[in-house]
Each structure stands twice: as structure tokens, then as C-alpha cells.
Scaffold this motif. Structure first.
Motif, PDB file in Angstrom:
ATOM      1  N   LYS A 655       0.818  -1.221   0.000  1.00  0.00           N
ATOM      2  CA  LYS A 655       0.000   0.000   0.000  1.00  0.00           C
ATOM      3  C   LYS A 655       0.846   1.262   0.000  1.00  0.00           C
ATOM      4  O   LYS A 655       0.411   2.294  -0.500  1.00  0.00           O
ATOM      5  N   VAL A 656       2.023   1.202   0.584  1.00  0.00           N
ATOM      6  CA  VAL A 656       2.899   2.370   0.643  1.00  0.00           C
ATOM      7  C   VAL A 656       4.291   1.964   0.203  1.00  0.00           C
ATOM      8  O   VAL A 656       4.637   0.782   0.181  1.00  0.00           O
ATOM      9  N   ASP A 670       1.698   6.862  -0.644  1.00  0.00           N
ATOM     10  CA  ASP A 670       0.622   5.930  -0.953  1.00  0.00           C
ATOM     11  C   ASP A 670       0.732   5.530  -2.419  1.00  0.00           C
ATOM     12  O   ASP A 670       0.774   6.391  -3.304  1.00  0.00           O
ATOM     13  N   THR A 671       0.791   4.231  -2.705  1.00  0.00           N
ATOM     14  CA  THR A 671       1.035   3.786  -4.078  1.00  0.00           C
ATOM     15  C   THR A 671      -0.160   3.991  -4.996  1.00  0.00           C
ATOM     16  O   THR A 671       0.003   3.980  -6.221  1.00  0.00           O
ATOM     17  N   GLU A 672      -1.354   4.173  -4.452  1.00  0.00           N
ATOM     18  CA  GLU A 672      -2.529   4.380  -5.291  1.00  0.00           C
ATOM     19  C   GLU A 672      -2.802   5.856  -5.530  1.00  0.00           C
ATOM     20  O   GLU A 672      -2.994   6.299  -6.662  1.00  0.00           O
ATOM     21  N   THR A 673      -2.798   6.637  -4.457  1.00  0.00           N
ATOM     22  CA  THR A 673      -3.126   8.060  -4.593  1.00  0.00           C
ATOM     23  C   THR A 673      -1.905   8.929  -4.848  1.00  0.00           C
ATOM     24  O   THR A 673      -2.040  10.101  -5.207  1.00  0.00           O
ATOM     25  N   ARG A 674      -0.706   8.382  -4.603  1.00  0.00           N
ATOM     26  CA  ARG A 674       0.555   9.113  -4.718  1.00  0.00           C
ATOM     27  C   ARG A 674       0.680  10.239  -3.689  1.00  0.00           C
ATOM     28  O   ARG A 674       1.523  11.125  -3.818  1.00  0.00           O
ATOM     29  N   GLU A 675      -0.165  10.217  -2.669  1.00  0.00           N
ATOM     30  CA  GLU A 675      -0.087  11.221  -1.619  1.00  0.00           C
ATOM     31  C   GLU A 675       1.032  10.879  -0.639  1.00  0.00           C
ATOM     32  O   GLU A 675       1.323   9.712  -0.379  1.00  0.00           O
ATOM     33  N   VAL A 677       2.608  10.276   2.794  1.00  0.00           N
ATOM     34  CA  VAL A 677       2.156   9.830   4.097  1.00  0.00           C
ATOM     35  C   VAL A 677       3.101  10.308   5.194  1.00  0.00           C
ATOM     36  O   VAL A 677       2.668  10.729   6.266  1.00  0.00           O
ATOM     37  N   ASP A 716      -0.596  -0.776   8.539  1.00  0.00           N
ATOM     38  CA  ASP A 716      -0.845  -0.367   7.156  1.00  0.00           C
ATOM     39  C   ASP A 716       0.315   0.419   6.563  1.00  0.00           C
ATOM     40  O   ASP A 716       0.258   0.849   5.416  1.00  0.00           O
ATOM     41  N   ALA A 718       1.292   3.365   7.332  1.00  0.00           N
ATOM     42  CA  ALA A 718       1.042   4.800   7.213  1.00  0.00           C
ATOM     43  C   ALA A 718       1.767   5.613   8.273  1.00  0.00           C
ATOM     44  O   ALA A 718       2.068   6.791   8.045  1.00  0.00           O
TER      45      ALA A 718
END
Length: 900
Positions: A655-656, A670-675, A677, A716, A718
């Protein structure tokens, strides 16, 4: 005592920072341990000399108790001390036969004998005393596998190493202590360069050999830059010689190449008769068949010509659309010897080399190539990168040179035959356009029949560069220059007043000037309908020109792809555009363009593979973080890091991802949103490795400040919180791995140290490295260790191997070396000069290798060539556990060593 403190005192004279103080403290601690061991031995012997009424069994227990306070515990799994296999052959001389087990107490030295007693000890009992092997009557802490059984000398003249026959019995303990202190000082002096971590045998007296030796069946040793590196053999392996040898059954096949060399090269994009697009990157010429419709998604497939030994610099396609000429630069081999540039002519359908020309003729590299057109491609013109930029014409099918002449001292960027007349050759480059007349008969005009006529700019501004030109159907020539101008060159009548130098031939002069782009014009392309397409640098515009150079249509390339580098016409109305940011775009002027091939633009170092998907992430000096889809062979997303990225690792959940930068800063994304963390900074030096523990509960950050920072991580991934620091390395951290239980860690550093850490126990350094010999590692990326020391070549200076990775099924290990090669070895690779399967294609040092989660592919990164190779794993029987290693049994074979 003063002698033993010598090395520590020398260091205290000039402390330089926390690292020096830490090393001094470590040395002094080990010094005290050695002195304690010596004192305990002397006290025991004094009690024996004074006739202490201790039974043999009690004497043995007392000695064990006294030594346990000052010596490491006996490592488990070793044979009993009475076993003949424990006698170290390195401690014997030709005059001293191998010791045999006898009845009586055991001693660590060749000193005075103890009082005789009965054979009370049971067979296979625990060792009576800890400590290392004896050499010259002294002992030091270490694996107790070298305990020597004591036996009474049958005769007084039995040869003994460093025995003191002139000393009285009462003086011997005192001399023994003195020798012990001196030996401790010598040992510390030697072990400082190794970090003081290895339990080694101390040297003997003046008559003994002053060198470290391997305990039989315990360790092996290799040298890097003359520095010894000791590695302990796991208890399940009797001898490295019994491990399987030979190359692995698995093989690699190049599956996909990510990237395109548009940043610094020209003549690099063409379409073959088959519809395949041909271009190059590193040492590979790629034949790419696009999938989908114009402007649609990528896909298709790739084939690769791998005949070159160094980076390809230019291409030319034969008029038949099947044969291709590719020229390479000069390079150096692994011994530093220069390699000569050469041109390959090869069949694009069969990927077979037809001819090789110019070996030993060209200098530095091949800068430009062109096939003739009017005579069905019989001739090939080549311009090299020497100071004079030699221009030569070849009958390529025979491999013979027909003409050669010095071109100019300025750089030459393009060359081409007039498609209507093979006796006319044009070159352009820095501040010039040259028109060459060539007489195939040879020699009539000198220089093999070549004569030059320089293009005169006259009243027009002379540009700094003329990067490109194109021949029009009516015989005129268009040139694009660095001023954004298209000049039209028309034929002029021969000038009889200027004989020689081409004066008797018709030449070209400027007849029109057209302002076309802001900034340089990098590419001109004649389309099938007779119109011309120009590509700009600064303005990134594509413009289609009709008769009289009237603008008909234009489009702009998105900024993230860079400027236009090359243009070629595909099938139908489709256009293919290569850019300066190493992207290959596909589309047309109406619908726009989309990328089908993308790549990095600068040196690459960071690589990690997804824990459950066929995806991987890369970063480098271009400050781009890129996630690649290995199934679709496409870029999933990219992110501007604003700083150089050097290392990365996925959390086990996927996930990250953690990314280490060159400023001591590291990010969690974050690998999906690219935000973002987390954003944390540790120190102010670059980070070289980041690694999550197998269960994701810890994150280790290896820095160039010699420290490994440990963070606790939420489930997770995060949230992160500082857990501790691992301090003990004397140089920057290079590689690290976690144990399978996630409690321990192994690390390598720039000065070739191998250290082990108890992370769960408080980030403690495990000083007895012998105890970690059987630990199982979740990954194996450390380049130093018993399981991989066979990958190092002879005479290595310590920089020959940049990266290493063990497959998840623990069958093979992949290696990235400094000589542009990827290797595949059997695992474990614990035999010197181990054979491997070797694969070329990269044009620079290979910086990293990683297996995908299911071992179906291997990813490798080129350094300065900015290439990413995806290799397919073939053979080997598919995934599965590694074959069992043989069990350890006592052996009388010579000590395993790499000293020779």
C-alpha cells in the motif's frame, strides 16, 4: 596491561569525531575481554602449581566457570573438543604431528602440563573451556572449534612451537601473561581494520607466522583491496567444496526495454518495411511493434538486436526496409583497455549480423550513418567522432573502404546521400553545411574520389548549429538550424572560375529562408504526400509545410515529454515522435499524441519490486519516481521528487512505498493516490538503502553517516515512529537485509564490514558474528556474506559488484556488476570463481537488480544509460523451495580458505 592498551591509546591521541570514539571504546572493550581471559588462565594454572586439591572433574568445572566470565560461550552444534576434526591444521608445523585425544584434562596452550588424572570425562561431553584456537602458546576469544587436546610430551626433545625450555616452572606463568598481553595488542592492531568483530586466532611468538588463518570447517576468508573478510560457514554445510557447482539451470531472456535514447542522440528513429519501429537505447537496438490504434494505448511487442558491445549512437535503414546499419561508440573492457568502435549491418527479420565494418578504422565512436538510395543501397557513408571527423564511403556488402577524407574539426550531426544521385553527399553540424562530390571510380579528385564544397550563408545569418536536413523531390535541400530557420538550398551552375575543390561540379546555394520555430529545429521529415514536417526544440511544436514552405497544420507536444528529437512516418497517417526526455509518442497532428515508450533521463539507482504484483518502482538523478506495470509494459504513474532519489522499498502490504533521497530525507507515499504519508529527515547525508522487515513492523534506513535508523511502523505502513539507531559501522551503509523472523538484521558498509544486529532487543550490535551463521534471511541483497562470496571476481577492488538479489525460491542469485553485465549464479554461491550465466545489453554500470514477487522476471537498471531491462526467467522447473543443504558432519579435510 600497558602493552594491551597500546592500540587504544594510539587512537586516543587524535580522536576525530563520534565514530573514532565509538571505535576506540569498542577496541578497549575487546582488549579487556582478552586480558580477563589471560588472567583467568594464569590464575587457574597457579592454583594447579600450588597443588590445589581439586579432582579432575571439579578442576574442569572450575576452569569452565572462570573462563565463562571472560570468553564467548561455546557455539552450538560443534563436535566435542576431543574430536580429531577440531585440530586446526593452521597451528601445526612439519615437525609437529597432529595431536591425538588422550586421557586427561584439556588445555588451551602448549604450556606446562597439568597433574595427571583419570579419564572421568564422558565421550561427547561439553567443551571444558571456551575460547579460540592456540597459536604459539596463547589463546583468544572465538569459536571453540579449535580446542586442542592436551597430551604429555613423550620425550623432552619433542618439538613445540614457541616453547620456552630455558625458563623455570615458576617463571612460566609470568612469561605467559606477558606474551598474552603482547598478543592481545597485536590482535587488536590487526582486527581494527576489520571493525574488531571477528574472533580470530592471535599470532604466536617471534618464530611463528604472523597472519590470520581460517579455523578448519568454521570459516572462509576473502580479500578486497588487501583487506581480509571472514565469513562463517553455516552448521548445515560441511565444506563449501561440497556445494553444487556450475552455472544455474535457469536462464534469462530480454523481455522488454523501457526507455529511448533521445536526450543526446540523433538518427535514432525509423520504421521498417514490416511496420516495426526501430530505435536504440544503451547497447540494444529495439524493434517495437505498436499495438492499438493511432493515439491509443501502447502494447504490441519488442524484439532486440544484441550484437553491440557498447552504446549505440546512430542508425540507418537500407532502402529495402529490412537491413539496418547501427554504429556504436568506443568503450573499455573490464580491464580498462579501450574497445574500438564499429558498424554492424544486420537483417531485421532474422536479427542476424551480415557485416561488420570499420574495426580499427574509426576513432572514439560512430557519429552518423547513411545508406545510398539511387543505386539500391550499395554504399554506406560513415562519419566518426575523431578530432577530424573522418568521412568514409564503404562497399558494405564486401566490407571494403572506397574513400576517406578529413571532414572538419567541428562536430558533424547529420549525413546523407542525395536520393537521386549517389555521387552527392551532404553533411551538416556545428556552423556548417558541406556538399561532397564523390567519384566511385576512385581517386580522380584525390582522397579516394571525395571533394568538398562548403555551403555559403552569404547575407543570411550563420547559425551555430545545423542539426538536420532533408532532400526534396525537386532536388532542393532544406536545412533546419539553431535559429529556428528553415533554409532552402537550390542547385547552382558550375563555377568554371574556381577550379578544384569541387569547382567543376554544380553546387548548392541558399534560395529562400523561412522562420519556422522559436529555438532550434531538431528534426525534418519528408512525408509520403510530399509535405515536410518540422519539429522544434524550445517551442515543442510540430509543423507541416506545403509547397513554398507554407504552414498547413501544427500541434504541440506536452511539456512533460520534452522537445522533439526525431520524427518518422508510420502506417497510414500515423506519426511517431521521439523526444528529448526519452519518450516515444504515437499519434497525428489532429488527434494529438500519446506515449508508447517512456523512460528516465538520468542516472538510475533506486529499484524495488511490488510484493504481490508484477510492478516495480524506480528513481534516480532525474528526480522522477516512476511506477511501472510489468504486465502492460507501461508507466503506471510518475512523480517529481524535487530531489534525487537513490533507494526505495515497498511495504509488505504494497500500500505504501518508502523512498530515500540524497539529502538525508525519506518519504513514504501511498502507491494508489501518490499522496505523501510521511516526510522525515535523518542526518544530512544521502541515504543508500531503505528496507522494511518481513512483517512490515520495522523500517530500516541506511545512511552515509554510518548509521542505520530504525522506525516502528503501523500495520498499514502509514505511521512511523523512531525506534532506535544501529551504531557500529565505520563507513557508510551500502546494503542490509532482515532475518525471516524480523528480529535481526545484517548490513554491509563501504569499508567491507559485515555486521549483525539484534533490532528487537534494542538495536544491539551482535559482536560474536559466529553465532549468526545459521540465521535465515528473508531477502539476500548484501553483497558480502558466506552465501554469496563466490560472485566476486578475482582481483576485485571492492567496487566491481553494485547490487545483488537472491530469488524468492532461493535457487539463484542475480548480480549487477560495474562492467555493464548482469550475472546469474547458483545459490548459495559459496565457491571461489563460481561460474555464471552472463548477459549484456546495458551500456553503463548496472546499478541494481531485483526479482519480481513470483520470480517470473528480473529487473535491472543501467546507470548513466538510464535504461530499464525486464528479463524473463526461463527453465529451472518453476517456483519452489530451495534444495536442502547437506548436513554437517566431522571432517578431516583442510581448512576452507580463500587465502590462495
Amino acid at each position: 596491561m600497558a602493552g594491551a592498551a597500546g592500540p587504544g591509546g594510539g587512537q586516543a591521541g587524535a580522536p576525530d569525531g563520534l565514530g573514532a570514539l565509538s571505535q576506540r571504546l569498542r577496541v578497549q572493550e575487546e582488549e579487556m575481554e582478552l586480558v580477563k581471559a589471560a588472567l583467568a588462565e594464569v590464575l587457574r594454572r597457579l592454583r594447579l602449581r600450588e597443588g590445589s586439591p581439586l579432582a579432575p572433574g571439579a578442576l574442569q568445572a572450575a576452569a569452565s566457570a572462570s573462563m565463562s566470565a571472560s570468553s564467548p560461550a561455546a557455539p552450538p552444534g560443534l563436535p566435542p573438543p576431543s574430536s580429531p576434526s577440531l585440530v586446526s591444521r593452521a597451528t601445526q608445523t612439519d615437525a609437529e604431528p597432529e595431536a591425538k585425544p588422550t586421557c586427561g584434562p584439556f588445555s588451551l596452550s602448549n604450556g606446562p602440563p597439568a597433574p595427571a588424572g583419570g579419564c572421568d570425562e564422558e565421550p561427547g561431553g561439553a567443551p571444558s573451556e571456551g575460547g579460540g584456537s592456540s597459536s604459539g602458546g596463547t589463546s583468544s576469544p572465538g569459536p571453540p572449534g579449535a580446542l586442542r587436546p592436551f597430551q604429555l610430551p613423550p620425550r623432552g626433545d619433542t618439538p613445540r612451537r614457541n616453547s620456552s625450555s630455558s625458563s623455570s616452572p615458576s617463571e612460566r606463568p609470568r612469561q605467559k601473561l606477558s606474551r598474552k598481553a603482547a598478543s592481545s595488542a597485536n590482535l587488536l592492531l590487526r582486527s581494527e581494520s576489520r571493525g574488531g568483530k571477528d574472533p580470530v586466532s592471535s599470532p604466536g611468538g617471534p618464530g611463528s607466522r604472523r597472519s590470520n588463518y581460517n579455523l578448519e570447517g568454521i570459516s572462509v576468508k576473502m580479500f578486497l583491496r588487501g583487506r581480509p573478510i571472514t565469513m562463517y560457514i553455516p552448521s548445515g554445510i560441511r565444506s563449501p567444496e561440497e556445494l553444487p557447482s556450475g552455472p544455474p539451470p535457469e536462464n534469462l531472456s530480454l523481455d522488454w526495454v523501457y526507455g529511448y535514447r533521445g536526450r543526446d542522440s540523433r538518427s535514432n528513429l525509423f520504421v521498417l518495411r514490416s511496420g516495426e519501429v526501430v530505435y536504440f537505447i544503451a547497447c540494444v537496438v529495439v524493434l517495437y511493434r505498436p499495438g492499438g490504434g493511432p493515439g491509443g494505448p501502447g502494447g504490441g511487442g519488442q524484439r532486440h538486436y544484441l550484437g553491440h558491445s557498447d552504446c549505440v549512437r546512430c542508425l540507418a535503414v537500407h532502402p529495402d526496409g529490412v537491413r539496418v546499419a547501427s554504429g556504436q561508440t568506443a568503450g573499455v573492457d573490464k580491464d580498462g583497455k579501450p574497445l574500438q568502435p564499429v558498424v554492424h549491418i544486420w537483417d531485421a527479420e532474422k536479427l542476424q549480423k551480415l557485416q561488420e565494418i570499420g574495426l580499427g578504422v574509426f576513432e572514439r565512436g560512430v557519429g552518423a550513418l547513411a545508406f545510398s538510395v539511387a543505386d539500391q543501397g550499395s554504399f554506406l557513408c560513415v562519419v566518426d567522432d575523431s578530432n577530424e571527423h573522418m568521412l568514409s564511403v564503404w562497399d558494405w556488402s564486401r566490407g571494403t573502404k572506397l574513400a576517406e577524407i578529413k571532414s572538419t574539426n567541428d562536430s558533424v550531426l547529420a549525413v546523407g546521400f542525395n536520393p537521386r544521385d549517389s555521387t552527392c553527399i551532404v553533411t551538416s553540424g556545428k556552423s556548417h553545411v558541406h556538399f561532397w562530390n564523390w567519384s566511385p571510380g576512385g581517386g580522380a579528385l584525390g582522397n579516394g574520389g571525395l571533394a568538398r564544397k562548403q555551403g555559403v550563408f552569404g547575407k543570411y545569418k550563420k547559425p551555430k548549429f545545423v542539426p538536420c536536413f532533408v532532400f526534396l523531390p525537386d532536388g532542393d535541400i532544406l536545412t533546419g538550424d539553431s535559429e529556428g530557420t528553415i533554409l532552402t538550398w537550390g542547385r547552382s551552375l558550375p563555377d568554371s572560375r574556381t577550379p578544384g575543390r569541387g569547382g567543376a561540379k554544380e553546387t548548392f546555394g541558399i534560395v529562400a529562408q523561412t522562420r519556422a520555430h522559436e529555438g532550434s529545429i531538431f528534426a525534418l521529415c519528408l512525408l509520403r504526400d510530399g509535405t515536410v514536417l518540422s519539429g522544434g526544440g524550445r517551442d515543442r511544436r510540430l509543423v507541416r509545410w506545403g509547397p513554398g514552405l507554407t504552414a498547413l497544420q501544427e500541434a504541440e507536444i506536452p511539456e512533460q515529454f520534452g522537445a522533439v528529437r526525431a520524427i518518422t512516418e508510420g502506417l497510414g497517417s500515423e506519426l511517431l515522435v521521439g523526444t528529448t526526455k526519452n519518450a516515444l509518442l504515437r499519434g497525428d497532428l489532429t488527434q494529438g499524441f500519446s506515449p508508447v515508450i517512456q523512460g528516465h533521463t538520468d542516472e538510475l539507482w533506486g529499484l524495488c519490486t511490488h510484493p504481490s504484483l508484477n510492478r516495480f518502482l524506480t528513481c534516480g538523478h532525474d528526480r522522477q519516481l516512476c511506477l511501472w506495470d510489468g504486465e502492460c509494459h507501461a508507466l503506471a504513474w510518475s512523480l517529481d521528487l524535487k530531489e534525487t532519489g537513490l533507494c526505495a522499498d515497498f511495504h509488505p502490504s504494497g500500500k505504501v512505498v518508502a523512498v530515500g533521497l540524497n539529502t538525508g530525507r525519506w518519504l513514504v507515499l501511498d502507491t494508489e493516490t501518490r499522496e505523501m504519508v510521511s516526510d522525515v529527515t535523518d542526518g544530512n547525508e544521502q541515504l543508500s538503502v531503505v528496507r522494511y522487515s518481513p512483517d512490515g513492523s520495522y523500517l530500516a534506513i541506511g545512511s552515509h553517516d554510518n548509521t542505520i535508523y530504525i522506525y516502528g511502523v503501523s500495520s498499514d505502513g502509514a505511521k512511523c515512529s523512531r525506534f532506535g539507531r544501529c551504531l557500529g559501522h565505520s563507513s557508510f551503509i551500502t546494503h542490509l537485509d532482515w532475518s525471516k523472523d524480523g528480529n535481526f538484521m545484517m548490513s554491509n558498509s563501504g569499508d567491507y564490514e559485515i555486521l549483525y544486529w539484534d533490532v528487537a532487543g534494542g538495536c544491539k550490535l551482535l559482536r560474536n558474528r559466529y553465532e549468526s551463521r545459521d540465521r535465515e534471511w528473508a531477502t539476500y541483497t548484501c553483497v558480502l556474506g558466506f552465501h554469496v562470496y563466490g560472485v566476486w571476481p578475482d582481483g576485485s577492488d571492492g567496487t566491481d559488484i553494485n547490487s545483488l538479489c537472491r530469488s524468492h525460491n532461493e535457487r539463484v542469485v542475480a548480480v549487477a556488476d560495474d562492467f555493464c553485465k548482469v550475472h546469474l549464479f547458483l545459490y548459495p554461491c559459496a565457491r571461489a570463481k563460481a561460474p555464471s550465466r552472463k548477459y549484456g545489453g546495458h551500456g553503463s554500470h548496472v546499478t541494481s537488480v531485483r526479482f519480481t514477487h513470483d520470480d517470473s522476471h528480473l529487473i535491472s537498471l543501467g546507470g548513466k544509460d538510464a535504461s530499464i531491462f525486464q528479463w524473463r526467467m526461463l527453465g529451472g522447473g518453476g517456483p519452489g523451495p530451495a534444495p536442502p543443504t547437506p548436513s554437517r558432519t566431522p571432517s578431516l579435510s583442510p581448512a576452507s580458505s580463500l587465502d590462495a
